[in-house]
Design a protein around this motif. Structure first.
Motif, mmCIF file in Angstrom:
data_model
loop_
_atom_site.group_PDB
_atom_site.id
_atom_site.type_symbol
_atom_site.label_atom_id
_atom_site.label_comp_id
_atom_site.label_asym_id
_atom_site.label_seq_id
_atom_site.Cartn_x
_atom_site.Cartn_y
_atom_site.Cartn_z
ATOM 1 N N PRO A 1 35.080 36.886 46.876
ATOM 2 C CA PRO A 1 35.508 37.146 45.577
ATOM 3 C C PRO A 1 35.525 35.634 45.020
ATOM 4 N N ALA A 2 36.858 35.113 44.838
ATOM 5 C CA ALA A 2 37.782 34.787 44.011
ATOM 6 C C ALA A 2 36.984 33.138 44.129
ATOM 7 N N ALA A 3 36.308 32.815 45.542
ATOM 8 C CA ALA A 3 36.063 31.903 45.967
ATOM 9 C C ALA A 3 34.633 30.947 45.004
ATOM 10 N N ALA A 4 33.442 32.161 45.518
ATOM 11 C CA ALA A 4 32.484 32.736 44.537
ATOM 12 C C ALA A 4 32.831 32.710 42.932
ATOM 13 N N SER B 1 37.683 43.072 53.650
ATOM 14 C CA SER B 1 36.674 43.447 53.050
ATOM 15 C C SER B 1 36.248 42.605 51.769
ATOM 16 N N ILE B 2 34.786 42.639 51.124
ATOM 17 C CA ILE B 2 34.869 42.903 49.932
ATOM 18 C C ILE B 2 33.853 43.608 49.378
ATOM 19 N N ILE B 3 34.553 44.476 47.741
ATOM 20 C CA ILE B 3 34.015 45.831 47.753
ATOM 21 C C ILE B 3 32.707 45.639 46.522
ATOM 22 N N PRO B 4 31.371 45.913 46.626
ATOM 23 C CA PRO B 4 30.991 45.649 45.287
ATOM 24 C C PRO B 4 31.523 46.375 44.264
ATOM 25 N N ASP B 5 31.715 45.609 42.871
ATOM 26 C CA ASP B 5 31.998 46.373 41.678
ATOM 27 C C ASP B 5 31.929 45.063 40.416
ATOM 28 N N PHE B 6 32.231 45.977 39.384
ATOM 29 C CA PHE B 6 32.294 44.887 38.386
ATOM 30 C C PHE B 6 33.577 44.208 37.602
ATOM 31 N N ILE B 7 34.521 43.554 38.241
ATOM 32 C CA ILE B 7 35.711 43.258 37.424
ATOM 33 C C ILE B 7 35.991 41.258 37.727
ATOM 34 N N LEU B 8 36.230 41.206 35.870
ATOM 35 C CA LEU B 8 36.499 39.746 36.140
ATOM 36 C C LEU B 8 37.361 39.293 36.189
ATOM 37 N N SER B 9 38.659 40.614 37.178
ATOM 38 C CA SER B 9 39.760 39.576 37.914
ATOM 39 C C SER B 9 39.734 38.543 38.523
ATOM 40 N N ASN B 10 38.585 38.035 38.885
ATOM 41 C CA ASN B 10 38.142 36.729 39.844
ATOM 42 C C ASN B 10 38.836 35.541 38.969
ATOM 43 N N TYR B 11 38.184 35.881 37.454
ATOM 44 C CA TYR B 11 37.939 34.802 36.302
ATOM 45 C C TYR B 11 39.308 34.447 35.923
ATOM 46 N N HIS B 12 39.224 35.894 35.614
ATOM 47 C CA HIS B 12 40.398 35.742 34.624
ATOM 48 C C HIS B 12 42.116 35.470 35.693
ATOM 49 N N TYR B 13 41.574 35.500 36.973
ATOM 50 C CA TYR B 13 42.927 34.371 38.129
ATOM 51 C C TYR B 13 42.588 33.022 37.608
ATOM 52 N N ILE B 14 41.477 32.725 37.255
ATOM 53 C CA ILE B 14 41.235 31.300 37.315
ATOM 54 C C ILE B 14 42.419 30.863 36.526
ATOM 55 N N PHE B 15 41.957 31.529 35.312
ATOM 56 C CA PHE B 15 42.091 30.813 33.753
ATOM 57 C C PHE B 15 43.794 31.504 33.291
ATOM 58 N N GLU B 16 44.302 32.129 33.986
ATOM 59 C CA GLU B 16 45.994 32.825 33.707
ATOM 60 C C GLU B 16 46.630 31.515 33.251
ATOM 61 N N GLY B 17 48.093 31.716 32.253
ATOM 62 C CA GLY B 17 48.327 30.616 32.279
ATOM 63 C C GLY B 17 47.793 29.623 31.445
ATOM 64 N N CYS B 18 46.089 29.266 31.365
ATOM 65 C CA CYS B 18 45.427 28.299 30.620
ATOM 66 C C CYS B 18 45.917 27.917 29.306
ATOM 67 N N LEU B 19 46.070 29.547 28.811
ATOM 68 C CA LEU B 19 45.822 29.153 27.349
ATOM 69 C C LEU B 19 46.980 28.997 26.508
ATOM 70 N N SER B 20 48.179 29.140 27.776
ATOM 71 C CA SER B 20 49.310 28.149 26.760
ATOM 72 C C SER B 20 49.635 26.808 27.142
ATOM 73 N N PHE B 21 49.825 26.269 25.994
ATOM 74 C CA PHE B 21 50.062 24.641 26.255
ATOM 75 C C PHE B 21 51.733 24.560 25.796
ATOM 76 N N ALA B 22 51.942 25.291 25.538
ATOM 77 C CA ALA B 22 53.848 25.114 25.906
ATOM 78 C C ALA B 22 54.490 24.340 27.113
ATOM 79 N N ASP B 23 53.915 25.534 28.259
ATOM 80 C CA ASP B 23 54.209 24.616 29.739
ATOM 81 C C ASP B 23 53.191 23.623 29.707
ATOM 82 N N GLU B 24 53.340 23.235 31.631
ATOM 83 C CA GLU B 24 52.015 22.100 32.067
ATOM 84 C C GLU B 24 50.900 22.803 32.062
#
Lengths: 426, 289
Positions: B259-262, B40-63
């Motif tokens: 929501p993640a796809a959106a 199911s999808i649950i109406p809410d206001f969370i940023l985790s879908n976006y957070h999840y897309i950019f997770e680890g993107c700010l650390s330039f140590a790894d690839e």
């Protein structure tokens, strides 16, 4: 939506009392479905993957029962999506047991009443007890026995005890393994670890359906001796990381020629010789062989990855339409269809009736693992094996008895899908 | 107050725009902030879908993180597909517009370009597989003439085969608008340039290309937007081994992680719009038209 049983009885009584009233009730309940108007033209909309959707069964069904069936064919993932998002678009659905942890809590399927299934007592023990030939088989992953029974007809919880209500009425199942091209490999293959053997660099392939691919990957990792999973079908995040790391490294070193996500892709990859060893499904092997190209569904010492499917009705199913669906399920298990499935290399959930519908030489080849004494033909009449040939993996007991794990939905499904995407992107 | 009747004339267009473009986009944007479970999808206001897309993107140590790597690969295909379709599309259009003198022949040849489009997209790309495969026609040909000793693997299921398919599929998207622009060039301008002593090359650079700008821009927008959102071609020709944003969205949709796809779709839209914005900054399409 909760439905009280008293309501149901009233409706059933009403149907028994007056067919005319029943017809009206049926027509008003099942909206958007014109064929119910007339009592004499029962039609069901059957949602599922294409596995059981032949024109032969459709014809035979009509001859035997007068029921017409309208197929709605979708991929495994789309079937789940349709159940959840459009539960009124079908009358009966053919789904896999591993989808149950997703579907049952949503309440979109009806608990199936086993008392209405004539052959219920003859359903193979692989479903009801997780046993084959009296021997307990592997139950890692979403084994059918874990998600078979429900606490009640509209329960959203699984029952560990046997009850009257089940999630799916079992229909078909099989044990999957790796397919190989013996003419190109030219040596015996006996372990899942061979998938990552550098000898097959650029000639191996795995399927790109994360929930099934991860199970094949886990079989390989365990066979390589890298790690022993407590439960391959329910990995922790660390276990998913480990599995994906090994496969990412293999992918980067060029081990895989491609990934397939469509049945036909796997056939083409194998038939063209692009790939010599890959995850494969039984009918794909048959398709390669029918082109005259040698292809073996190789039994491996670590065992098989099994899957199982069955029928369910949407939770909105009621009255006459539900009766027709039960009649259809009873026909499905009554033997002709079982023989049809067995002849394709699958197994029927009720073997006793299937046996009665097969020639003894066929039964010996498909089920007993004996050498063919006549040419073995597919249900559509193509030759699958010549005299003297033996089925890959042998008898039913050898194949289903050798099951190590089942297709699964993990608790960490979200994480797993994401890690899988990362591997594809690497 | 005076009723503005022209508004009513534009109403059919506006309503189509609102119902089939604006509303779905708003919905996608709204859903991208929702939560979801397996079923199911649950109406809410969370940023985790976006957070999840950019997770680890700010650390330039790894690839680089998954998202950056995927966009890098998609942009790579965009750039090269755009380059090759532009060169091919421009050349073909140039030939049709300036070298073919008779109009019937011009129309005939133009229609010839569209013939491959009578078959499906998928068939056109799949037809490359028997040619490029390990035991395919090209490898057989090269082996027979002793040009190579062992079959070449990178012909198929590689960035090369993806590019071949893209260029094959989308060159027409360049040809049509560029040809259209070229046909509208006043021939007397070319004569004037010639009379003033310009060489063929100078005419091309100084007269034809500047006047083709709108066509080039429209073609480029077609090609770039199609390639940015593609998952089928990259999937089939890349042997499912090459990442694309479209594929990630498709997998998430298949597993009902809507929501993640959106959220991914919103990011993709922003990136694509940004690219188109930059292109329109270079060529002012309103002025040119």
């Amino acid at each position: 939506m909760q439905k009280s049983s008293s309501k149901k009885i009233t409706r059933r009584k009403m149907l028994q009392n007056s067919a005319a009233v029943g017809a009206v009730a049926g027509a008003s309940i099942i909206t958007g479905f014109p064929a119910v108007h007339a009592q004499d033209a029962p039609t069901i909309r059957y949602l599922g993957t294409a596995v059981n959707m032949g024109s032969e069964p459709e014809k035979r069904l009509f001859e035997d029962t007068g029921i017409k069936v309208k197929y709605i064919s979708k991929t495994t993932d789309e079937v789940v999506k349709t159940i959840l998002t459009q539960p009124n678009s079908f009358d009966i659905v053919d789904s896999e047991y591993f989808s149950m942890p997703k579907l049952v809590p949503s309440g979109s399927l009806l608990g199936m009443d086993t008392k209405r299934i004539k052959e219920w007592s003859n359903v193979v023990t692989a479903f009801t007890e997780g046993k084959v030939g009296g021997k307990t088989i592997g139950d890692q992953g979403t084994a059918p026995k874990k998600v078979l029974y429900l606490k009640g007809s509209s329960s959203k919880e699984f029952s560990s005890e046997a009850t009257q209500y089940v999630t799916l009425i079992p229909t078909v199942y099989n044990a999957d393994t790796l397919g190989i091209r013996p003419d190109l490999i030219k040596r015996p293959i006996s372990t899942w670890a061979e998938l990552l053997n550098p000898e097959f660099k650029g000639k191996a392939c795995i399927l790109n359906i994360p929930s099934i691919g991860i199970m094949d990957a886990a079989m390989v990792v365990e066979a390589m001796g890298e790690y022993k999973y407590p439960d391959k079908g329910n990995m922790t995040k660390a276990e998913i990381d480990l599995t994906m790391k090994i496969f990412t490294e293999a992918k980067k070193s060029g081990q895989f020629r491609a990934f397939w996500s469509d049945f036909n892709e796997s056939v083409n990859l194998m038939a063209s010789g692009e790939v010599v060893i890959q995850s494969m499904w039984a009918p794909a092997i048959t398709a390669v062989r029918s082109q005259g190209i040698p292809c073996v569904y190789q039994p491996l010492k670590e065992g098989y990855r099994a899957w199982a499917a069955g029928f369910a009705l949407p939770s909105t199913a009621k009255g006459r339409q539900a009766d027709i669906c039960y009649e259809y399920i009873n026909w499905f298990l009554s033997g002709w269809m079982g023989a049809y499935l067995n002849r394709q290399g699958y197994y029927s959930a009720v073997l006793s009736t299937a046996e009665a519908n097969m020639e003894s030489y066929e039964w010996d080849y498909w089920m007993k693992g004996k050498a063919a004494t006549k040419d073995i033909l597919s249900p559509t009449g193509q030759k699958l094996a010549s005299i003297g040939e033996v089925r890959d993996g042998g008898s039913y007991e050898d194949r289903m008895g050798g099951v190590a794990c089942w297709n699964a939905t993990m608790d960490e499904n979200k994480y797993m899908v994401r890690k899988w995407n990362e591997m594809i992107a690497s | 107050m005076k009723v503005n009747w022209s508004f009513f004339l534009a109403l059919p267009f506006y309503s189509i725009f609102v119902f089939f473009f604006f509303l779905p986009l708003v919905l996608t944007f709204v859903v991208s902030f929702w939560d979801y479970t397996d079923y199911s999808i649950i109406p809410d206001f969370i940023l985790s879908n976006y957070h999840y897309i950019f997770e680890g993107c700010l650390s330039f140590a790894d690839e680089p993180c998954l998202t950056f790597r995927t966009y890098a690969s998609t942009l790579f295909f965009c750039l090269f597909t755009w380059f090759f379709t532009l060169i091919l599309g421009f050349t073909v259009s140039f030939f049709l517009a300036f070298h073919v003198r008779s109009t019937p022949l011009q129309i005939g040849l133009f229609l010839l370009c569209t013939i491959p489009f009578w078959t499906s997209n998928v068939i056109r790309m799949v037809s490359w597989i028997p040619l490029l495969g390990r035991n395919g026609m090209f490898n057989d040909f090269l082996l027979n003439f002793n040009i190579i000793e062992t079959p070449v693997d990178w012909f198929l299921f590689s960035p090369f085969s993806v590019l071949v398919a893209f260029v094959h599929l989308y060159t027409l998207f360049m040809i049509v608008p560029i040809f259209n622009s070229m046909m509208r060039i006043d021939r007397s301008l070319i004569e004037a340039a010639f009379d003033a002593g310009a060489s063929q090359y100078q005419i091309l650079i100084g007269v034809i290309i500047p006047l083709c700008k709108p066509g080039i821009l429209i073609g480029s927008i077609f090609v770039i937007t199609v390639v940015m959102g593609d998952f089928l071609t990259i999937g089939i020709m890349g042997g499912q081994q090459i990442a694309s944003i479209g594929k990630i969205i498709q997998v998430e949709m298949a597993y009902l992680q809507l929501p993640a796809a959106a959220a991914n779709a919103v990011i993709l839209l922003v990136v694509t719009l940004l690219m188109i914005f930059l292109m329109t900054r270079i060529i002012d399409i309103r002025r040119e038209l």
